[in-house]
Design a protein around this motif. Structure first.
Motif, mmCIF file in Angstrom:
data_model
loop_
_atom_site.group_PDB
_atom_site.id
_atom_site.type_symbol
_atom_site.label_atom_id
_atom_site.label_comp_id
_atom_site.label_asym_id
_atom_site.label_seq_id
_atom_site.Cartn_x
_atom_site.Cartn_y
_atom_site.Cartn_z
ATOM 1 N N LYS A 22 -90.437 29.342 -8.039
ATOM 2 C CA LYS A 22 -91.529 29.391 -7.505
ATOM 3 C C LYS A 22 -92.639 29.573 -8.199
ATOM 4 N N SER A 37 -96.810 34.996 8.072
ATOM 5 C CA SER A 37 -95.682 34.223 8.229
ATOM 6 C C SER A 37 -95.130 33.964 6.864
ATOM 7 N N TYR A 38 -93.846 34.076 6.627
ATOM 8 C CA TYR A 38 -93.134 33.907 5.362
ATOM 9 C C TYR A 38 -92.485 32.290 5.214
ATOM 10 N N ILE A 39 -92.609 31.670 6.544
ATOM 11 C CA ILE A 39 -91.672 30.721 6.666
ATOM 12 C C ILE A 39 -92.518 29.283 5.905
ATOM 13 N N PRO A 40 -91.785 28.809 5.092
ATOM 14 C CA PRO A 40 -92.424 27.534 4.346
ATOM 15 C C PRO A 40 -92.016 26.328 5.059
ATOM 16 N N PHE A 75 -92.310 26.263 -3.702
ATOM 17 C CA PHE A 75 -90.788 26.557 -4.200
ATOM 18 C C PHE A 75 -90.164 25.363 -4.336
ATOM 19 N N PHE A 108 -90.921 22.625 4.666
ATOM 20 C CA PHE A 108 -90.073 21.964 3.390
ATOM 21 C C PHE A 108 -90.374 20.471 3.479
ATOM 22 N N TYR A 139 -85.846 24.181 -4.112
ATOM 23 C CA TYR A 139 -84.588 24.581 -3.829
ATOM 24 C C TYR A 139 -83.568 23.250 -4.242
ATOM 25 N N ARG A 167 -95.757 27.225 1.418
ATOM 26 C CA ARG A 167 -96.398 28.300 2.317
ATOM 27 C C ARG A 167 -97.672 28.440 1.994
ATOM 28 N N LEU A 200 -78.799 25.463 0.730
ATOM 29 C CA LEU A 200 -79.852 25.584 -0.318
ATOM 30 C C LEU A 200 -79.937 26.665 -1.149
ATOM 31 N N PHE A 243 -82.144 28.435 -4.202
ATOM 32 C CA PHE A 243 -83.467 28.648 -4.731
ATOM 33 C C PHE A 243 -83.681 28.594 -6.279
ATOM 34 N N ASP A 274 -90.748 35.978 -0.329
ATOM 35 C CA ASP A 274 -90.490 34.745 -0.041
ATOM 36 C C ASP A 274 -89.227 33.820 -0.446
ATOM 37 N N ASN A 285 -91.181 34.076 14.422
ATOM 38 C CA ASN A 285 -91.668 32.744 14.539
ATOM 39 C C ASN A 285 -90.875 31.760 15.210
ATOM 40 N N TYR A 333 -98.229 28.851 -1.742
ATOM 41 C CA TYR A 333 -97.090 29.258 -2.562
ATOM 42 C C TYR A 333 -96.260 28.203 -2.680
ATOM 43 N N PHE A 375 -85.279 20.057 -2.951
ATOM 44 C CA PHE A 375 -86.400 20.325 -2.000
ATOM 45 C C PHE A 375 -87.308 21.005 -2.393
ATOM 46 N N PHE A 427 -79.799 30.902 1.259
ATOM 47 C CA PHE A 427 -79.144 29.981 2.361
ATOM 48 C C PHE A 427 -77.654 30.334 2.450
ATOM 49 N N ARG A 445 -88.813 16.387 2.774
ATOM 50 C CA ARG A 445 -87.640 15.650 3.448
ATOM 51 C C ARG A 445 -86.541 15.555 2.112
ATOM 52 N N GLY A 476 -84.884 15.746 7.908
ATOM 53 C CA GLY A 476 -84.831 16.698 6.695
ATOM 54 C C GLY A 476 -84.497 18.011 7.289
#
Lengths: 112, 116
Positions: free
Chosen positions: B49, B101-104, B34, B106, B36, B94, B44, B46, A99, A56, B32, B90, A103, B108, A42
Motif C-alpha cells: 500500500k 469510509s475505508y472502502i476502496p 493498494f 478496485f 492485491y 481510496r 485476494l 494484500f 485499510d 456502507n 491511498y 488488482f 479476504f 477490474r 470485476g
C-alpha cells in the motif's frame, strides 16, 4: 491466527430461490465487507458492517441484504435469485480504522 | 468520487524478465493506493500500500510499486518474474477525503502470465 472463513465454498441454486452465505472474520476484526466478483464487472462492493451496523452500501438492488452478529460473524442473503447473480462472493475483514482487508476464499454461487 | 483503471486485461512476461502491471487512479483528495493478488480459487491477498511518504513502496514476494502523483499512476513492478507470480492482480484506491469510509474501489484486474 485463523484467516477469514466462508461457508459454503460452492453453491448451486435455481432462479427464484434465496441463498444465505456466511463469513467468519479474523479474530479481533470488527469490520466485514462483502464483494461480488464476476469476469465482466470485476470486484464490486456490496456492503460493509461494523459492530452489527451497516456502515456502507454499494449499488445493488434490495434483494441483496446482510447482517452482522455480536461476534462479528456476518451473513449475506440474496432473495429471488437471478441468473446474473452467479458470481464469486468474497468476504473481507479488517481492523477498525485500518485499510488492509483480509479476504476469505469466497463462495462460488451458480444460479441455474 | 474515486476510480481506478487497469488498462491491460493481460500481461505476458518471460520468467526472469522484469514485469510491470499498470494502474491509474482518480480521486478528489489524496489517494491511498493498494495492490492485491488473487490466485486461482482463492480470495485476494494484500501485497502493498501507499499512504504517504516515499514514492517507491516495497511489498510482499519481491513486489514494489511506484506512486507518481503527476501521472496519477501506481504501477506494480518486480525486477525478475517467477512462474509462480502468475495470478490476477488488482489495484485499489481510496480517497483520503472519503468521509470516514475505508472502502476502496478496485480495478477490474490484470491477469499476469509468466512463461517458463
Amino acid at each position: 491466527k485463523a484467516g477469514v472463513t466462508q461457508t459454503p465454498r460452492y453453491l448451486i441454486k435455481t432462479r427464484g430461490q434465496q441463498v444465505t452465505l456466511s463469513c467468519s472474520p479474523i479474530s479481533g476484526h470488527r469490520s466485514v465487507s462483502w464483494y461480488q466478483q464476476t469476469p465482466g464487472q470485476g470486484l464490486q462492493f456490496l456492503f460493509e458492517y461494523f459492530s452489527e451496523t451497516q456502515r456502507n452500501k454499494g449499488n445493488f438492488p434490495g434483494r441483496f441484504s446482510g447482517r452482522q452478529f455480536s461476534n462479528s460473524r456476518s451473513e449475506m442473503n440474496v432473495s429471488t435469485l437471478e441468473l446474473g447473480d452467479s458470481a464469486l462472493y468474497l468476504c473481507a475483514s479488517s481492523l477498525a480504522g485500518k485499510d488492509e482487508q483480509y479476504f476469505g476464499p469466497g463462495t462460488r454461487l451458480t444460479v441455474t | 468520487a474515486q476510480s481506478v483503471a487497469q488498462p491491460e486485461d493481460q500481461v505476458n512476461v518471460a520468467e526472469g524478465n522484469p514485469l510491470t502491471v499498470k494502474c491509474t487512479y482518480s480521486v478528489s483528495g489524496n489517494p491511498y493506493l493498494f495492490w492485491y493478488v488473487q490466485y486461482p480459487n482463492r480470495g485476494l491477498q494484500f501485497l502493498l500500500k501507499y499512504i504517504t511518504g516515499d514514492n517507491l513502496v516495497k511489498g510482499s514476494y519481491g513486489f514494489e510499486a511506484e506512486f507518481n502523483k503527476s501521472q496519477t499512476s501506481f504501477h506494480l513492478k518486480k525486477p525478475s518474474a517467477l512462474v509462480s507470480d502468475s495470478a490476477l492482480y488488482f489495484c485499489a484506491v481510496r480517497d483520503h477525503a472519503s468521509g470516514g469510509s475505508y472502502i476502496p474501489t478496485f480495478g477490474r484486474g490484470t491477469s499476469l502470465i509468466v512463461h517458463p
